[in-house]
Design an enzyme around this catalytic site. Structure first.
Site, PDB file in Angstrom:
ATOM      1  N   GLU A   1      -4.747 -25.233   8.930  1.00 38.27           N
ATOM      2  CA  GLU A   1      -5.691 -24.882  10.002  1.00 38.27           C
ATOM      3  C   GLU A   1      -6.787 -23.997   9.407  1.00 38.27           C
ATOM      4  O   GLU A   1      -6.547 -22.849   9.038  1.00 38.27           O
ATOM      5  CB  GLU A   1      -4.957 -24.126  11.118  1.00 38.27           C
ATOM      6  CG  GLU A   1      -5.893 -23.629  12.214  1.00 38.27           C
ATOM      7  CD  GLU A   1      -5.193 -22.695  13.208  1.00 38.27           C
ATOM      8  OE1 GLU A   1      -3.953 -22.755  13.327  1.00 38.27           O
ATOM      9  OE2 GLU A   1      -5.900 -21.888  13.841  1.00 38.27           O
TER      10      GLU A   1
ATOM     11  N   ARG B   1     -13.637 -18.760  12.074  1.00 36.97           N
ATOM     12  CA  ARG B   1     -13.890 -17.317  12.122  1.00 36.97           C
ATOM     13  C   ARG B   1     -14.966 -16.889  11.150  1.00 36.97           C
ATOM     14  O   ARG B   1     -15.595 -15.864  11.325  1.00 36.97           O
ATOM     15  CB  ARG B   1     -12.632 -16.580  11.671  1.00 36.97           C
ATOM     16  CG  ARG B   1     -11.644 -16.404  12.726  1.00 36.97           C
ATOM     17  CD  ARG B   1     -10.691 -15.405  12.170  1.00 36.97           C
ATOM     18  NE  ARG B   1      -9.412 -15.562  12.788  1.00 36.97           N
ATOM     19  CZ  ARG B   1      -8.504 -14.624  12.739  1.00 36.97           C
ATOM     20  NH1 ARG B   1      -8.725 -13.512  12.066  1.00 36.97           N
ATOM     21  NH2 ARG B   1      -7.367 -14.798  13.330  1.00 36.97           N
TER      22      ARG B   1
ATOM     23  N   LYS C   1       0.114 -23.289  21.741  1.00 37.68           N
ATOM     24  CA  LYS C   1       0.241 -22.203  20.774  1.00 37.68           C
ATOM     25  C   LYS C   1       0.549 -20.933  21.583  1.00 37.68           C
ATOM     26  O   LYS C   1      -0.224 -20.590  22.482  1.00 37.68           O
ATOM     27  CB  LYS C   1      -1.089 -22.072  20.035  1.00 37.68           C
ATOM     28  CG  LYS C   1      -1.316 -20.775  19.290  1.00 37.68           C
ATOM     29  CD  LYS C   1      -2.650 -20.834  18.547  1.00 37.68           C
ATOM     30  CE  LYS C   1      -3.024 -19.472  17.977  1.00 37.68           C
ATOM     31  NZ  LYS C   1      -4.132 -19.566  17.021  1.00 37.68           N
TER      32      LYS C   1
END
Ligand SMILES: O=C(O)C(=O)C[C@H](O)[C@H](O)COP(=O)(O)O
Length: 206
Positions: free
Chosen positions: A40, A44, A128
């Site tokens: 993943e 960011r 998640k």
């Protein structure tokens, strides 16, 4: 691959933040060499999309996801860069639309029973739990399994190699996420051997 198959393909999904674009490919190769193929790469940092593009082109063994998806317009860009799934810290109406419009499967973040129920109503059964440890960790997951048994989690946030096994033992957990496979100092030093060793240990979980 659908989300369930992706979650079952790896006990641990490393959450990756690329500060230096030249790290993307050697880092992905180091993780794959250690047996961790589901990656993943988060948005960011400013290099997120370019890192996804580079890994998709040069590390075909990787099953590549885009993380920190918080805006609907990022779905199509990440899909076009080579991501095959997306992960978000939460779930909004905009993200549901972004996922449907782009065809990129989404693993949305939840942390309360009401959020689990809202996600399920929107058609999401793979979730998640974020942030997993502050949300209550294993105790929370076991408590949710009673009234809401038909959802499967990838808990993320505060999990380590030492605590991952207890999460993986929960019947409603398919895999866990975490940043511990990609320590910032190892990346800065180009210590890919250390990353591969961490990946090997993580791949051995379960
Ligand atoms: O960037 C995102 O989209 C997130 O949702 C946050 C990450 O999943 C966690 O920050 C990883 O948690 P740690 O393993 O505790 O570092």
């Amino acid at each position: 691959m659908n989300l369930l198959e992706i979650m079952r393909a790896s006990p641990v999904i490393p959450v990756i933040a690329i500060d230096d674009l030249t790290h993307a490919v050697p880092l992905a190769r180091a993780l794959v060499a250690g047996g961790i193929r589901v990656l993943e790469v988060t948005l960011r940092t400013q290099h997120g999309l370019a890192a996804i593009r580079a890994i998709a082109e040069q590390v075909p063994e990787a099953i590549l996801g885009v993380g920190t998806l918080t805006r609907s317009e990022d779905f199509a860009a990440a899909r076009d860069a080579g991501a095959v799934f997306g992960v978000s810290p939460g779930l909004t109406r905009e993200l549901i639309q972004g996922s449907l419009a782009s065809g990129l499967p989404l693993l949305p973040g939840v942390m309360t029973p009401s959020e689990v129920m809202a996600a399920r109503e929107a058609g999401f059964h793979q979730l998640k739990l974020f942030p997993a440890v502050p949300a209550g960790g294993v105790g929370m997951l076991n408590a949710i399994a009673g009234p809401l048994p038909d959802v499967l989690f990838c808990p993320t946030g505060g999990i380590s190699q030492e605590t991952a096994a207890q999460f993986l033992a929960c019947k409603n957990v398919a895999c866990v996420g975490g940043s511990w496979l990609t320590p910032k100092d190892a990346l800065a030093a180009g210590d890919w051997g250390r990353v591969t060793a961490l990946a090997k240990a993580a791949a051995g979980l379960k």
